[in-house]
Write an enzyme that holds these catalytic residues in place. Structure first.
Site, PDB file in Angstrom:
ATOM      1  N   TRP A   1      -7.578 -70.031  59.283  1.00  0.00           N
ATOM      2  CA  TRP A   1      -7.120 -69.061  60.281  1.00  0.00           C
ATOM      3  C   TRP A   1      -8.192 -68.803  61.318  1.00  0.00           C
ATOM      4  O   TRP A   1      -7.885 -68.652  62.504  1.00  0.00           O
ATOM      5  CB  TRP A   1      -6.625 -67.775  59.623  1.00  0.00           C
ATOM      6  CG  TRP A   1      -5.350 -68.032  58.870  1.00  0.00           C
ATOM      7  CD1 TRP A   1      -5.166 -68.022  57.507  1.00  0.00           C
ATOM      8  CD2 TRP A   1      -4.073 -68.407  59.426  1.00  0.00           C
ATOM      9  NE1 TRP A   1      -3.864 -68.362  57.194  1.00  0.00           N
ATOM     10  CE2 TRP A   1      -3.171 -68.599  58.351  1.00  0.00           C
ATOM     11  CE3 TRP A   1      -3.604 -68.602  60.719  1.00  0.00           C
ATOM     12  CZ2 TRP A   1      -1.829 -68.981  58.535  1.00  0.00           C
ATOM     13  CZ3 TRP A   1      -2.275 -68.984  60.911  1.00  0.00           C
ATOM     14  CH2 TRP A   1      -1.401 -69.166  59.829  1.00  0.00           C
TER      15      TRP A   1
ATOM     16  N   ASP B   1      -9.442 -60.131  61.991  1.00  0.00           N
ATOM     17  CA  ASP B   1      -8.090 -60.422  61.536  1.00  0.00           C
ATOM     18  C   ASP B   1      -8.034 -60.011  60.065  1.00  0.00           C
ATOM     19  O   ASP B   1      -8.672 -60.632  59.223  1.00  0.00           O
ATOM     20  CB  ASP B   1      -7.822 -61.928  61.709  1.00  0.00           C
ATOM     21  CG  ASP B   1      -6.487 -62.370  61.125  1.00  0.00           C
ATOM     22  OD1 ASP B   1      -5.809 -61.559  60.466  1.00  0.00           O
ATOM     23  OD2 ASP B   1      -6.135 -63.543  61.327  1.00  0.00           O
TER      24      ASP B   1
ATOM     25  N   LYS C   1       2.382 -59.300  54.536  1.00  0.00           N
ATOM     26  CA  LYS C   1       1.674 -59.403  53.258  1.00  0.00           C
ATOM     27  C   LYS C   1       1.612 -58.019  52.609  1.00  0.00           C
ATOM     28  O   LYS C   1       2.408 -57.718  51.737  1.00  0.00           O
ATOM     29  CB  LYS C   1       0.289 -60.014  53.459  1.00  0.00           C
ATOM     30  CG  LYS C   1       0.399 -61.459  54.000  1.00  0.00           C
ATOM     31  CD  LYS C   1      -0.727 -61.792  54.901  1.00  0.00           C
ATOM     32  CE  LYS C   1      -0.525 -63.001  55.788  1.00  0.00           C
ATOM     33  NZ  LYS C   1       0.017 -64.205  55.211  1.00  0.00           N
TER      34      LYS C   1
END
Ligand SMILES: Cc1ncc(COP(=O)(O)O)c(C=O)c1O
Length: 357
Positions: free
Chosen positions: A100, A169, A193
């Site tokens: 990511w 993030d 999530k």
């Protein structure tokens, strides 16, 4: 029948929350309609939205000099919006610690000069390089890192120290334990999530930093426009916001982040201890960088992978396949995954090992 779901995202949502939403599906509190059918500008919906925002603020203890935004576009859009809004003044520093962060860097590189301060790519991202080795720029517009790399299962548990504005993030780790928001200029996270359903992205931005954002962008891409409009610059993802509000209320009912944080650490410890004590399974991540949310593991004999997944599914354990880019297995154990699910997984892994070890 519901089973134990170890999906990395969209991930398990607390059953109590789903049941409550089910009971309100046709009609929300004598309103004559479902939440999905309400105007986002109605007083009923504004109350739902404000309560969700307040509960999130309470849970994370967000200081009042921060904006909490409920946006769309996923964490992926933030990979571009962050450099567009904050990177136009020079170089931006990025930590490269997994898939990511790599995507964030690729997107940012299209917009701003990126300085990669460190990388663990040559060791398959099995660690986050020590801060002392980072090669930072003199006057970085900001420093960006991914707090928890969902695919590799590594994490930087303590926010780095920096003079530059710190942006992170937190898609796969937000709300898993208490954090000190004041260390950050901006935090963003996709919802699917620990927050709620996909389609919603949370951004938490310090006012002082927000003031420096570019206003030379299309409205939808300006954080300040979203802040000025209380996240209703356009129609927000109303149902995802409503359901996330229910998850926040559920989490408050569980005792908040101190209490869920203890449970999360215990869940992760149980699984890591089991893996470490077995000759049959391994976890490739450096101990100090092990994620408490996403736990990858490899079988000694990868030829057994398909059978492991097949048998796990039969035992009611879903979505254990590792990301296609790394292979093996991965158990994502977010807030909505109880300790019973981890116990069930460990029992299954033990049985599978006895059969094949
Ligand atoms: C850490 C992290 N960042 C970014 C993303 C991308 O999020 P989205 O699909 O919401 O854009 C994910 C998705 O799993 C993620 O885990």
């Amino acid at each position: 029948m519901r089973k134990w779901n170890f999906s990395a995202g969209p991930a398990a949502i607390p059953e109590e929350v789903l049941k409550e939403a089910q009971s309100e599906m046709l009609e929300w509190q004598s309103s004559g309609m479902s939440v999905m059918e309400m105007s986002h500008r109605s007083s009923q919906y504004i109350d739902i939205a404000n309560k969700a925002s307040q509960d999130l603020t309470d849970l994370l203890k967000i200081p009042n000099n921060y904006q909490v935004l409920f946006l769309q576009g996923g964490a992926t859009l933030q990979f571009s919006m962050v450099p567009m809004n904050f990177g136009f003044k020079g170089v931006a520093d990025y930590v490269l610690s997994g898939s990511w962060s790599k995507k964030a860097i690729n997107e940012a590189s299209k917009i701003v000069d990126v300085n990669v301060v460190c990388s663990s790519e040559s060791s398959n991202f099995n660690n986050v390089p020590k801060e002392s080795s980072w090669k930072r720029s003199e006057n970085a517009a900001y420093l960006h890192y991914v707090a928890n790399e969902t695919i590799q299962g590594n994490a930087l548990h303590i926010p780095p120290t920096t003079n530059a504005p710190l942006i992170t993030d937190m898609s796969s780790v937000i709300l898993s334990e208490p954090i000190d928001i004041s260390k950050f200029s901006m935090i963003y996270a996709g919802a699917q999530k620990n927050i709620g359903p996909a389609g919603l992205t949370i951004c938490i931005i310090k006012n002082e930093f927000l003031k420096t954002a570019s206003i030379d962008l299309p409205g939808m891409l300006q954080y300040s426009k979203h802040a000025d409009a209380d996240s209703m610059f356009n129609t927000p993802p109303t149902f995802a916001w409503y359901l996330s509000g229910k998850v926040f209320a559920w989490l408050k009912g569980k005792g908040g982040l101190d209490s869920i944080g203890k449970i999360n650490r215990l869940k992760a410890k149980k699984l890591y201890d089991f893996i470490d004590n077995s000759e049959f399974y391994t976890n490739p991540i450096n101990r100090e960088n092990r994620s408490i949310m996403n736990i990858p593991f490899l079988l000694k004999n990868s030829e057994l992978n398909a059978e492991f997944l097949h048998d796990a599914e039969n035992a009611g354990l879903l979505n254990l396949k590792g990301h296609r880019s790394v292979g093996g297995m991965r158990a994502s154990i977010y807030n909505a995954t109880p300790i019973e699910a981890v116990d069930a997984l460990i029992n299954f892994m033990g049985d599978f090992q006895s059969k094949h070890g």
